[in-house]
Design an enzyme around this catalytic site. Structure first.
Site, PDB file in Angstrom:
ATOM      1  N   ASP A   1      41.926  40.871  33.503  1.00 30.13           N
ATOM      2  CA  ASP A   1      41.797  42.007  34.435  1.00 30.13           C
ATOM      3  C   ASP A   1      42.519  43.289  33.992  1.00 30.13           C
ATOM      4  O   ASP A   1      43.200  43.934  34.806  1.00 30.13           O
ATOM      5  CB  ASP A   1      42.310  41.604  35.825  1.00 30.13           C
ATOM      6  CG  ASP A   1      41.501  40.476  36.477  1.00 30.13           C
ATOM      7  OD1 ASP A   1      40.545  39.993  35.862  1.00 30.13           O
ATOM      8  OD2 ASP A   1      41.871  40.079  37.601  1.00 30.13           O
TER       9      ASP A   1
ATOM     10  N   LYS B   1      34.554  37.805  37.979  1.00 32.26           N
ATOM     11  CA  LYS B   1      34.967  36.912  39.068  1.00 32.26           C
ATOM     12  C   LYS B   1      35.156  37.717  40.334  1.00 32.26           C
ATOM     13  O   LYS B   1      35.295  38.940  40.290  1.00 32.26           O
ATOM     14  CB  LYS B   1      36.251  36.178  38.688  1.00 32.26           C
ATOM     15  CG  LYS B   1      37.431  37.089  38.411  1.00 32.26           C
ATOM     16  CD  LYS B   1      38.598  36.318  37.822  1.00 32.26           C
ATOM     17  CE  LYS B   1      39.780  37.217  37.547  1.00 32.26           C
ATOM     18  NZ  LYS B   1      40.379  37.832  38.728  1.00 32.26           N
TER      19      LYS B   1
ATOM     20  N   CYS C   1      46.638  36.879  39.194  1.00 32.29           N
ATOM     21  CA  CYS C   1      45.509  36.349  38.411  1.00 32.29           C
ATOM     22  C   CYS C   1      45.966  35.641  37.138  1.00 32.29           C
ATOM     23  O   CYS C   1      45.367  34.634  36.746  1.00 32.29           O
ATOM     24  CB  CYS C   1      44.522  37.464  38.121  1.00 32.29           C
ATOM     25  SG  CYS C   1      43.722  38.050  39.651  1.00 32.29           S
TER      26      CYS C   1
END
Ligand code: ZN
Length: 212
Positions: free
Chosen positions: A17, A115, A160
């Site tokens: 990310d 995601k 994450c």
């Protein structure tokens, strides 16, 4: 790389990310998140196998505080699958905030795994949605390619990256979090809690600094 983690052909780096919304100026900025970009670029150059993850939400996603009347960002609610932190609207599909940081430079990354597309459930981990049971398919992808050691870098360390590391460990991979190539949000001590939790489950926290 410290801790004897010499990279070989069965290793994969998962870059979590590294997107505009998670960097300073973004909707859900991780403090100093942009500092990792050159570190991640150098790290990735040493791996033959690299996977990028990209948080990729529909408008009105369940994790957005704006979708819950009376709630504000960083409140926690009880979701059907457990506690869920509410976030500012972030990483909405096809917006500039959802794009990778412009200086991220990993042209040999083989897979971009998106995601968080399901409106009713959040997905911190690269491996499972937040119910911890709905798979993204990444376990099969890594196994099918003979990859056995998972190295993780990116944003945010305490969300994450943490959940991806713990799921990878649970799936039987050897897992290394490259901590100087991560930055955390740190809500209510979540960075310290992450370090404790990773240590408890056997994830290795390492550093690139020894040979930077
Ligand atoms: Zn998200």
């Amino acid at each position: 790389m410290s801790d004897g983690a010499i990279i070989d052909g069965s290793d994969v780096l998962i870059v979590v990310d590294v997107q505009n919304d998670f960097c300073p100026g973004g909707a859900l900025a991780v403090p100093r998140g942009d500092e990792i970009v050159p570190i991640v670029n150098r790290l990735a150059a040493r791996f033959r196998h690299v996977v990028l993850t990209q948080d990729w939400h529909p408008v009105g996603h369940f994790s957005f505080a704006s979708n819950h009347p009376g709630k504000k960002p960083y409140d926690t609610i009880a979701a059907p699958y457990g506690p869920q932190v509410l976030w500012p609207d972030h990483c909405v599909q096809d917006t500039s905030g959802a794009a990778f940081h412009p200086a991220l430079d990993i042209p040999h990354a083989a897979l971009v795994l998106r995601k968080g597309m399901e409106r009713s459930i959040d997905s911190y981990s690269a491996f499972y949605e937040n119910d911890r049971t709905t798979p993204t398919g990444l376990v099969g992808y890594l196994r099918n390619r003979g990859l056995t050691r998972v190295f993780l870098a990116g944003l945010a360390f305490d969300f994450c990256v943490r959940y991806s590391a713990e799921d990878a460990q649970r799936e039987g991979f050897a897992v290394f979090v490259v901590e100087d190539a991560c930055r955390g949000i740190d809500i209510d001590g979540s960075v310290a809690a992450t370090r404790r939790s990773l240590g408890r489950v056997g994830v290795n926290c390492i550093s690139t600094l020894s040979d930077a």
